[in-house]
Design an enzyme around this catalytic site. Structure first.
Site, mmCIF file in Angstrom:
data_model
loop_
_atom_site.group_PDB
_atom_site.id
_atom_site.type_symbol
_atom_site.label_atom_id
_atom_site.label_comp_id
_atom_site.label_asym_id
_atom_site.label_seq_id
_atom_site.Cartn_x
_atom_site.Cartn_y
_atom_site.Cartn_z
ATOM 1 N N ASP A 56 -13.130 8.920 26.307
ATOM 2 C CA ASP A 56 -12.804 9.633 27.545
ATOM 3 C C ASP A 56 -14.104 10.151 28.153
ATOM 4 O O ASP A 56 -14.729 11.059 27.624
ATOM 5 C CB ASP A 56 -11.843 10.780 27.237
ATOM 6 C CG ASP A 56 -11.551 11.660 28.443
ATOM 7 O OD1 ASP A 56 -12.034 11.352 29.557
ATOM 8 O OD2 ASP A 56 -10.852 12.681 28.275
ATOM 9 N N HIS A 92 -24.377 -7.404 19.215
ATOM 10 C CA HIS A 92 -23.651 -7.288 17.945
ATOM 11 C C HIS A 92 -24.606 -7.183 16.755
ATOM 12 O O HIS A 92 -24.222 -6.683 15.685
ATOM 13 C CB HIS A 92 -22.727 -8.495 17.770
ATOM 14 C CG HIS A 92 -21.548 -8.244 16.882
ATOM 15 N ND1 HIS A 92 -21.551 -7.335 15.838
ATOM 16 C CD2 HIS A 92 -20.295 -8.801 16.871
ATOM 17 C CE1 HIS A 92 -20.364 -7.343 15.247
ATOM 18 N NE2 HIS A 92 -19.593 -8.217 15.843
#
Length: 438
Positions: free
Chosen positions: A388, A159
């Site tokens: 995707d 992060h």
């Protein structure tokens, strides 16, 4: 679950081209104490027709190597700066970890409801980086083939390197490369160039005014009147509740009806849903009436600072919004009251507020105290549902592990819908779900 997943191969993937060997400083916002952990995403795909597993694995590894060229800090290692005043990334093409695994007794239907335990899906990202500052890989990707031909992809990202928006940009770029197989980079759809420029979110060298900590309630401690951490962290059970467009509309109407007298306010879906979750959670856990409670949530500041951050900036560019009320107020004054507090918290954030946060976290190492706090993180508007990799759109997007931090997740085939995932102490689950469905 651990016995169901077997790792076939773990390898280090390095950039497919030469990348700069350098040390890059992270910003004051990147270096905050509460960001020193790994963001963990879990995507589920049901390819139709079935795909060649070996070819797909090779294609994903090649795409990852390509993606690490413009995003070469993801192949580096985060460490403290020598002056101990922040963090930096040592970039030397050390690489990201790629794991291929199989889960013979696990299939896609298992993802259609909340996991049984908070760590039920842990081994779908088997390399969990607990300490992100000790030479650990910045990026881990695990592809797990399930028994029915579905595929789970777990991703862990430090992060300190990026926020949710930045990580989603990277993942969509990686996915685009994977879809295009071996297409040259210049034939892909144009995307914003990844921008580092972390100095843009450092406090100015010359301080113009002294920051008043009172104006930053996100860093203020509240009295613990009930053994708060033990109360909210013990015996957690994951919950998953979906709100479609109709239900969100109902919450908005109810918020308007129960707003403070004289107010005529239009609320966003986030404002009413965040208030509703906060209120339901507080009522279900039965805090003392005078226990002060805070709702913390991230506010993107890319366009709230002057000048605006450049398109493609993928570092941590958010500050914490903070709504605060007593348990009694939350329970008795209705969803409109909480929605108003969330809206006010958002409206407080301008360029001076952001500058104040930069000062506080760099000079005083300010960090939110967990007592009284519920954190909401909005993943439903990051673009994760569009990742995707050549197996169609994901049928599930969520965290690897479910905990007491509340996540707003995208809903498949519903651009407006939100799935609320939160782990609640088991004795409070029934009441929480009851209040959420009111």
């Amino acid at each position: 679950m651990g016995s169901c997943v077997r790792v076939k191969e773990a390898s280090m993937v390095t950039p497919s081209e030469t990348t700069p060997s350098t040390v890059l400083a992270l910003s004051a916002l990147d270096s905050q104490l509460f960001l020193r952990f790994t963001i963990e995403y879990l995507f589920l795909y049901k390819p139709s027709p079935p795909v060649d597993q070996d070819a797909t694995t090779a294609r994903l590894k090649a795409a990852l190597a390509q993606a690490l060229v413009p995003y070469y800090p993801f192949a580096g290692r985060v460490r403290p700066r020598p002056d101990c005043l922040g963090l930096e990334v040592a970039c030397g093409a050390q690489g990201a970890v790629f794991i291929e695994a199989f889960a013979d007794s696990y299939n896609a239907i298992d993802f259609e409801k909340a996991p049984k335990t908070v760590t039920h899906w842990r081994t779908l990202l088997s390399l969990h980086v607990a300490d992100v500052l000790k030479g650990s890989p910045t990026l881990v990707v695990q592809l797990t083939w399930l028994s029915d031909g579905a595929a789970a992809i777990g991703v862990g990202i430090n992060h300190c390197i990026c926020d949710g928006i930045g990580s989603a940009e990277f993942l969509n770029y990686f996915a685009e490369l994977a879809r295009e197989k071996h297409a040259p980079l210049n034939e892909l759809a144009p995307r914003p160039k990844p921008i580092w420029d972390r100095h843009l979110l450092n406090p100015p060298q010359v301080k113009q005014t002294r920051v008043n900590p009172v104006s930053h309630p996100e860093f203020k401690r509240v009295p613990d009147l009930c053994g708060f951490m033990n109360r909210v962290s013990t015996g957690l059970k994951p919950t998953s509740i979906t709100f479609d467009k109709r239900r969100l509309g109902e919450l908005k109407r109810l918020a308007c009806i129960t707003s403070e007298p004289g107010e005529s306010v239009v609320y966003t879906s986030f404002e009413v849903l965040a208030a509703h979750v906060w209120r339901s959670w507080a009522r279900a856990l039965r805090f003392p009436p005078n226990q002060m409670l805070k709702l913390l949530f991230s506010i993107n500041v890319r366009k709230r600072v002057k000048p605006c951050l450049p398109e493609g900036y993928y570092g941590n560019a958010f500050v914490l919004g903070c709504a605060e009320a007593s348990a009694e107020e939350l329970g008795e004054r209705g969803i409109g009251f909480g929605s108003g507090l969330v809206k006010q918290a958002k409206e407080r954030v301008g360029k001076e507020h952001v500058r104040g946060v930069m000062d506080l976290v760099s000079e005083r190492r300010a960090c939110p105290d967990p007592v009284g706090v519920l954190i909401v993180s909005q993943w439903s508007r990051l673009g994760l549902e569009s990742v995707d990799v050549g197996m169609g759109k994901a049928v599930h997007v969520g965290p690897v592990c479910c905990d007491r931090y509340c996540l707003f997740l995208p809903v498949r085939d519903e651009c407006v819908g939100v799935n609320v995932m939160l782990a609640v102490p088991t004795p409070a689950v029934d009441n929480y779900e009851l209040f959420m469905h009111l």
